[in-house]
Scaffold this motif. Structure first.
Motif, mmCIF file in Angstrom:
data_model
loop_
_atom_site.group_PDB
_atom_site.id
_atom_site.type_symbol
_atom_site.label_atom_id
_atom_site.label_comp_id
_atom_site.label_asym_id
_atom_site.label_seq_id
_atom_site.Cartn_x
_atom_site.Cartn_y
_atom_site.Cartn_z
ATOM 1 N N GLY A 352 0.890 -1.038 0.180
ATOM 2 C CA GLY A 352 0.121 -0.034 -0.079
ATOM 3 C C GLY A 352 0.570 1.054 -0.108
ATOM 4 O O GLY A 352 0.217 2.242 0.330
ATOM 5 N N GLY A 353 2.096 1.241 -0.331
ATOM 6 C CA GLY A 353 2.872 2.412 -0.386
ATOM 7 C C GLY A 353 3.224 2.706 -1.708
ATOM 8 O O GLY A 353 2.890 2.300 -2.666
ATOM 9 N N THR A 354 4.299 3.705 -1.839
ATOM 10 C CA THR A 354 4.503 4.356 -3.123
ATOM 11 C C THR A 354 5.947 4.317 -3.031
ATOM 12 O O THR A 354 6.836 4.417 -2.233
ATOM 13 N N VAL A 355 6.449 4.287 -4.328
ATOM 14 C CA VAL A 355 7.845 4.582 -4.705
ATOM 15 C C VAL A 355 8.175 5.425 -5.749
ATOM 16 O O VAL A 355 7.654 5.817 -6.699
ATOM 17 N N ALA A 356 9.346 6.442 -5.327
ATOM 18 C CA ALA A 356 9.693 7.568 -6.144
ATOM 19 C C ALA A 356 11.010 7.558 -6.470
ATOM 20 O O ALA A 356 11.787 7.369 -5.562
ATOM 21 N N ILE A 357 11.281 7.645 -7.846
ATOM 22 C CA ILE A 357 12.847 7.332 -8.249
ATOM 23 C C ILE A 357 13.019 8.575 -8.976
ATOM 24 O O ILE A 357 12.323 8.949 -10.147
ATOM 25 N N VAL A 358 14.070 9.184 -8.465
ATOM 26 C CA VAL A 358 14.709 10.648 -9.252
ATOM 27 C C VAL A 358 16.316 10.330 -9.702
ATOM 28 O O VAL A 358 17.126 9.807 -8.761
ATOM 29 N N SER A 359 16.603 10.384 -10.802
ATOM 30 C CA SER A 359 17.829 9.999 -11.205
ATOM 31 C C SER A 359 18.013 10.793 -12.379
ATOM 32 O O SER A 359 17.279 11.203 -13.252
ATOM 33 N N ALA A 360 19.424 11.016 -12.903
ATOM 34 C CA ALA A 360 19.907 11.465 -14.076
ATOM 35 C C ALA A 360 21.192 11.193 -14.372
ATOM 36 O O ALA A 360 22.153 10.671 -13.541
ATOM 37 N N PRO A 361 21.528 10.950 -15.852
ATOM 38 C CA PRO A 361 22.805 10.473 -15.942
ATOM 39 C C PRO A 361 24.025 11.230 -15.340
ATOM 40 O O PRO A 361 24.212 12.347 -15.346
ATOM 41 N N GLY A 362 24.925 10.234 -14.568
ATOM 42 C CA GLY A 362 26.074 10.960 -14.036
ATOM 43 C C GLY A 362 25.625 11.643 -12.693
ATOM 44 O O GLY A 362 26.765 12.123 -12.117
ATOM 45 N N GLN A 363 24.484 11.693 -12.200
ATOM 46 C CA GLN A 363 24.167 12.363 -10.846
ATOM 47 C C GLN A 363 23.504 11.545 -10.060
ATOM 48 O O GLN A 363 23.146 12.076 -8.870
ATOM 49 N N GLY A 364 23.778 10.371 -10.047
ATOM 50 C CA GLY A 364 23.522 9.158 -9.152
ATOM 51 C C GLY A 364 21.847 8.995 -9.104
ATOM 52 O O GLY A 364 21.123 9.445 -10.071
ATOM 53 N N THR A 365 21.391 8.325 -8.051
ATOM 54 C CA THR A 365 19.916 7.702 -8.074
ATOM 55 C C THR A 365 19.334 7.748 -6.641
ATOM 56 O O THR A 365 20.173 7.595 -5.774
ATOM 57 N N GLU A 366 18.313 8.330 -6.540
ATOM 58 C CA GLU A 366 17.499 8.305 -5.311
ATOM 59 C C GLU A 366 15.989 7.588 -5.402
ATOM 60 O O GLU A 366 15.367 7.933 -6.354
ATOM 61 N N VAL A 367 15.992 6.548 -4.365
ATOM 62 C CA VAL A 367 14.861 5.825 -4.302
ATOM 63 C C VAL A 367 14.129 5.926 -3.119
ATOM 64 O O VAL A 367 14.911 5.678 -2.232
ATOM 65 N N GLU A 368 13.177 6.555 -3.297
ATOM 66 C CA GLU A 368 12.179 6.939 -1.710
ATOM 67 C C GLU A 368 11.010 6.104 -1.798
ATOM 68 O O GLU A 368 10.162 5.964 -2.714
ATOM 69 N N MET A 369 11.162 5.075 -0.809
ATOM 70 C CA MET A 369 10.116 4.329 -0.505
ATOM 71 C C MET A 369 9.208 4.538 0.507
ATOM 72 O O MET A 369 9.790 4.952 1.842
ATOM 73 N N THR A 370 7.849 4.743 0.464
ATOM 74 C CA THR A 370 7.112 5.355 1.468
ATOM 75 C C THR A 370 6.057 4.373 1.911
ATOM 76 O O THR A 370 5.325 3.922 0.890
ATOM 77 N N VAL A 371 5.816 3.762 3.255
ATOM 78 C CA VAL A 371 4.928 2.876 3.532
ATOM 79 C C VAL A 371 4.060 3.375 4.790
ATOM 80 O O VAL A 371 4.518 3.831 5.720
ATOM 81 N N THR A 372 2.821 3.353 4.511
ATOM 82 C CA THR A 372 1.933 4.019 5.610
ATOM 83 C C THR A 372 1.527 2.803 6.750
ATOM 84 O O THR A 372 1.333 1.724 6.245
ATOM 85 N N ARG A 373 1.923 3.403 8.039
ATOM 86 C CA ARG A 373 1.344 2.402 8.929
ATOM 87 C C ARG A 373 -0.120 2.204 8.748
ATOM 88 O O ARG A 373 -1.055 3.165 8.856
ATOM 89 N N LEU A 374 -0.570 1.109 9.185
ATOM 90 C CA LEU A 374 -1.857 0.539 9.589
ATOM 91 C C LEU A 374 -2.423 0.847 10.726
ATOM 92 O O LEU A 374 -1.721 0.607 11.846
#
Length: 375
Positions: A352-374
């Protein structure tokens, strides 16, 4: 009911019930001897006492074995005791009972109620107390304060015993977990000593000897250094158990990924989540680290940040690697390579969560995983 097992602490409770039953039978017999002359059918009093004596002997033997503490015996105990109590009507006589003469099973009829409370906890004890109390009030045929007080005291005793059993069960479970944790800690310390005296020293030696070499020998020395650091991190990992009464600690699971190239930051306190949720998040983080290892240069730094909010948990995996080209993820999914789609995004979305991926060539990658507490 929780029959058929003995948690160690239950054996003294069953012995106490047996002692109570014997003492109550002795008291009931004394009352019969004193009042038998006033009974309507005094001759029938002695067969009832004989049945009570035989049943006391039988239940003392039967309840001593955890295998026999099952519903058939408990129900039979309640019914036979109620029958002995009801026999007071034809034996003692309705008029004598209304005048306040004690029943044949006075005090003895509480024993099966205590047995129900020990075997099944508060709910079973309350059920037995209500049934036996109703029988007692019907037999006495009067609702004075003394009769009602006896039934209320029996109900309170059932509640107290049932609650005591529950507290003892929890204490027994916690003691067992503590014993298992202590044993695991001792084994971990023994393994740590063995590893330190063998594997770690060999890896450290390979790292030192090959540090100044070029080519495959230098690469082998670098890999040996990485594995040495990971192994040291694993050996010195948190001694706090991942699983607890209030869930699994996410930080303990993620700490296993820590290495010279992977830095983990998060709250000092455990981040408790349902076991399945914590393990799926940890698996998604492991998949993100695997992508970094496969697609980025050796030595790429990775930073894992865990944020614990009251209503959600956010885990961010950021690296300073080569980054991801535009539309590369969609192209990989179209080609059947589902590492990010299933291993990361699929796991988090199933929670039930979401994933946001921010990246660009040569600038690394950021993966943000958000999970809501039930809640």
């Amino acid at each position: 009911m929780r029959q058929g097992r003995d948690n160690g602490f239950q054996a003294p409770l069953w012995r106490a019930i047996a002692v109570y039953r014997i003492a109550a039978l002795t008291y009931a017999t004394i009352l019969v001897v004193r009042n038998v002359a006033h009974y309507q059918r005094p001759v029938l009093a002695w067969p009832v006492v004989a049945v009570m004596l035989a049943w006391t002997v039988f239940t003392t033997y039967a309840y001593a074995n955890p295998v026999r503490r099952r519903p058939p015996l408990l129900i039979a105990d309640l019914l036979l005791t109620a029958a002995a109590l009801a026999a007071s009507v034809p034996v003692v006589g309705r008029q004598a009972l209304e005048e306040g003469k004690p029943t044949l099973a006075v005090a003895w009829h509480v024993a099966p109620v205590l047995a129900w409370a020990v075997a099944g906890g508060r709910r079973a004890g309350i059920t037995g107390a209500l049934l036996m109390g109703a029988t007692d009030l019907i037999v006495r045929a009067h609702r004075d304060q003394a009769a009602l007080t006896g039934s209320v005291l029996m109900l309170l005793a059932a509640i107290a015993v049932g609650y005591l059993v529950r507290i003892a069960e929890v204490a027994q479970e916690r003691l067992q977990r503590a014993i298992e944790l202590e044993a695991a800690t001792r084994e971990r310390e023994r393994l740590a000593r063995d590893i330190h005296d063998s594997v770690l020293q060999v890896l450290a030696l390979v790292k030192r000897r090959g540090a100044g070499l070029d080519g495959e020998a230098g690469e082998l020395a670098r890999l040996a250094g990485e594995q040495e650091a990971k192994l040291r991190s694993l050996v010195a990992a948190r001694s706090v158990p991942a699983d607890g009464d209030d869930g699994t600690d996410l930080m303990t699971l993620l700490s296993r990924q820590e290495s010279p190239n992977v830095t983990i930051s998060g709250p000092a306190e455990p981040v408790r989540l349902p076991p399945g949720t914590a393990r799926e998040i940890a698996a998604a983080v492991a998949a993100a680290l695997d992508n970094v290892e496969r697609h980025c240069d050796p030595g790429t730094r990775v930073y894992i940040l865990v944020e614990d909010a009251p209503d959600e948990v956010v885990v961010t995996v950021r690296d300073d690697g080569c980054g991801i080209e535009t539309d590369r993820l969609s192209q990989a999914q179209a080609q059947g390579r589902l590492g990010v789609a299933q291993s990361i995004r699929g796991r988090i979305e199933d929670l039930g969560g979401t994933v946001a991926i921010v990246s660009a060539p040569g600038q690394g990658t950021e993966v943000e995983m958000t999970v809501t507490r039930l809640t």
